[in-house]
Scaffold this motif. Structure first.
Motif, short mmCIF file in Angstrom:
data_model
loop_
_atom_site.label_atom_id
_atom_site.label_comp_id
_atom_site.label_asym_id
_atom_site.label_seq_id
_atom_site.Cartn_x
_atom_site.Cartn_y
_atom_site.Cartn_z
N VAL A 32 0.84 -1.20 0.00
CA VAL A 32 0.00 0.00 0.00
C VAL A 32 0.88 1.26 0.00
N TYR A 33 1.89 1.28 0.83
CA TYR A 33 2.78 2.44 0.91
C TYR A 33 3.52 2.65 -0.42
N ARG A 34 4.03 1.58 -1.01
CA ARG A 34 4.78 1.71 -2.28
C ARG A 34 3.89 2.25 -3.40
N VAL A 35 2.67 1.75 -3.50
CA VAL A 35 1.75 2.24 -4.53
C VAL A 35 1.42 3.71 -4.26
N ALA A 50 -1.72 5.61 3.00
CA ALA A 50 -1.72 4.25 3.57
C ALA A 50 -2.64 4.20 4.79
N GLN A 51 -2.56 5.20 5.62
CA GLN A 51 -3.42 5.25 6.80
C GLN A 51 -4.89 5.31 6.38
N GLU A 52 -5.20 6.16 5.41
CA GLU A 52 -6.59 6.27 4.94
C GLU A 52 -7.08 4.97 4.31
N ALA A 53 -6.20 4.29 3.60
CA ALA A 53 -6.59 3.03 2.96
C ALA A 53 -6.97 1.98 3.99
N PHE A 54 -6.18 1.87 5.05
CA PHE A 54 -6.50 0.88 6.08
C PHE A 54 -7.72 1.32 6.90
N LEU A 55 -7.92 2.60 7.05
CA LEU A 55 -9.15 3.09 7.69
C LEU A 55 -10.35 2.71 6.83
N HIS A 56 -10.20 2.81 5.52
CA HIS A 56 -11.24 2.40 4.58
C HIS A 56 -11.64 0.94 4.82
N VAL A 57 -10.63 0.10 5.01
CA VAL A 57 -10.89 -1.32 5.28
C VAL A 57 -11.60 -1.48 6.62
N LEU A 58 -11.10 -0.81 7.65
CA LEU A 58 -11.70 -0.93 8.98
C LEU A 58 -13.16 -0.49 8.99
N GLY A 62 -16.76 -6.51 8.39
CA GLY A 62 -18.08 -7.11 8.64
C GLY A 62 -18.93 -7.14 7.38
N THR A 63 -18.66 -6.24 6.43
CA THR A 63 -19.41 -6.23 5.18
C THR A 63 -18.52 -6.47 3.97
N LEU A 64 -17.24 -6.28 4.11
CA LEU A 64 -16.30 -6.44 3.01
C LEU A 64 -16.10 -7.92 2.68
N GLN A 65 -16.37 -8.28 1.45
CA GLN A 65 -16.17 -9.66 0.98
C GLN A 65 -15.15 -9.62 -0.15
N LEU A 66 -13.98 -10.15 0.12
CA LEU A 66 -12.91 -10.17 -0.87
C LEU A 66 -13.12 -11.30 -1.87
N THR A 67 -12.78 -11.04 -3.12
CA THR A 67 -12.79 -12.10 -4.13
C THR A 67 -11.37 -12.58 -4.41
N GLY A 68 -10.40 -11.92 -3.78
CA GLY A 68 -8.99 -12.28 -3.93
C GLY A 68 -8.24 -11.80 -2.70
N GLN A 69 -7.05 -11.33 -2.91
CA GLN A 69 -6.26 -10.82 -1.79
C GLN A 69 -6.68 -9.39 -1.43
N LEU A 70 -6.34 -9.00 -0.22
CA LEU A 70 -6.63 -7.63 0.22
C LEU A 70 -5.93 -6.61 -0.65
N THR A 71 -4.72 -6.90 -1.09
CA THR A 71 -3.98 -5.95 -1.94
C THR A 71 -4.71 -5.70 -3.25
N THR A 72 -5.36 -6.71 -3.78
CA THR A 72 -6.13 -6.55 -5.02
C THR A 72 -7.28 -5.58 -4.79
N TYR A 73 -7.94 -5.71 -3.66
CA TYR A 73 -9.03 -4.80 -3.31
C TYR A 73 -8.50 -3.39 -3.07
N LEU A 74 -7.36 -3.29 -2.39
CA LEU A 74 -6.86 -1.98 -2.00
C LEU A 74 -6.21 -1.19 -3.13
N TYR A 75 -5.73 -1.85 -4.17
CA TYR A 75 -5.01 -1.14 -5.23
C TYR A 75 -5.81 0.05 -5.79
N PRO A 76 -7.05 -0.12 -6.24
CA PRO A 76 -7.77 1.05 -6.76
C PRO A 76 -8.10 2.08 -5.67
N VAL A 77 -8.30 1.61 -4.45
CA VAL A 77 -8.55 2.55 -3.34
C VAL A 77 -7.33 3.42 -3.12
#
Length: 124
Positions: A32-35, A50-58, A62-77
């Motif tokens: 996340v930091y490198r991107v 990076a802080q905002e991205a992990f806050l986004h996840v937090l 409870g509602t977030l359903q990943l279809t792959g890895q967390l990094t795949t979800y976070l890349y566009p965020v």
């Protein structure tokens, strides 16, 4: 025993197991930091993104359903947040330049309009 999936860790976090966040951060934090750094171009912005991205996840635990890895979800965020930070930094930078230019112009006008004996004192 294989390592738990990112979704399993998100589910554990939703159930109150805070150590699951530590593991998710350990897995995805550097990515996340490198991107964020590559897109924003500034270390301070990358850390904020990076802080905002992990806050986004937090906020979505409870509602977030990943279809792959967390990094795949976070890349566009992360790229969206980093672009926004880069644009914001550009606006502030140009605003600062304009403000400093205006101050310099006012100071020069004040020196030009000063009485002959005061011009040296105002320049200091």
């Amino acid at each position: 025993m294989p390592a738990p999936s990112d979704q399993t860790l998100l589910d554990a976090l939703a159930a109150g197991q805070l150590s699951a966040f530590d593991e998710l951060y350990a897995r995805a934090g550097k990515f996340v930091y490198r991107v964020a750094l590559r897109v924003s171009g500034r270390e301070s912005d990358a850390a904020d993104v990076a802080q905002e991205a992990f806050l986004h996840v937090l906020e979505r635990v409870g509602t977030l359903q990943l279809t792959g890895q967390l990094t795949t979800y976070l890349y566009p965020v992360v790229t969206r947040l980093a672009r926004r930070a880069r644009e914001k930094a550009g606006r502030f930078h140009s605003d600062e330049d304009a403000f400093e230019g205006a101050l310099a112009g006012l100071a020069a006008a004040r020196i030009r309009n000063a009485a002959p004996g005061e011009a040296g004192r105002l320049a200091d």
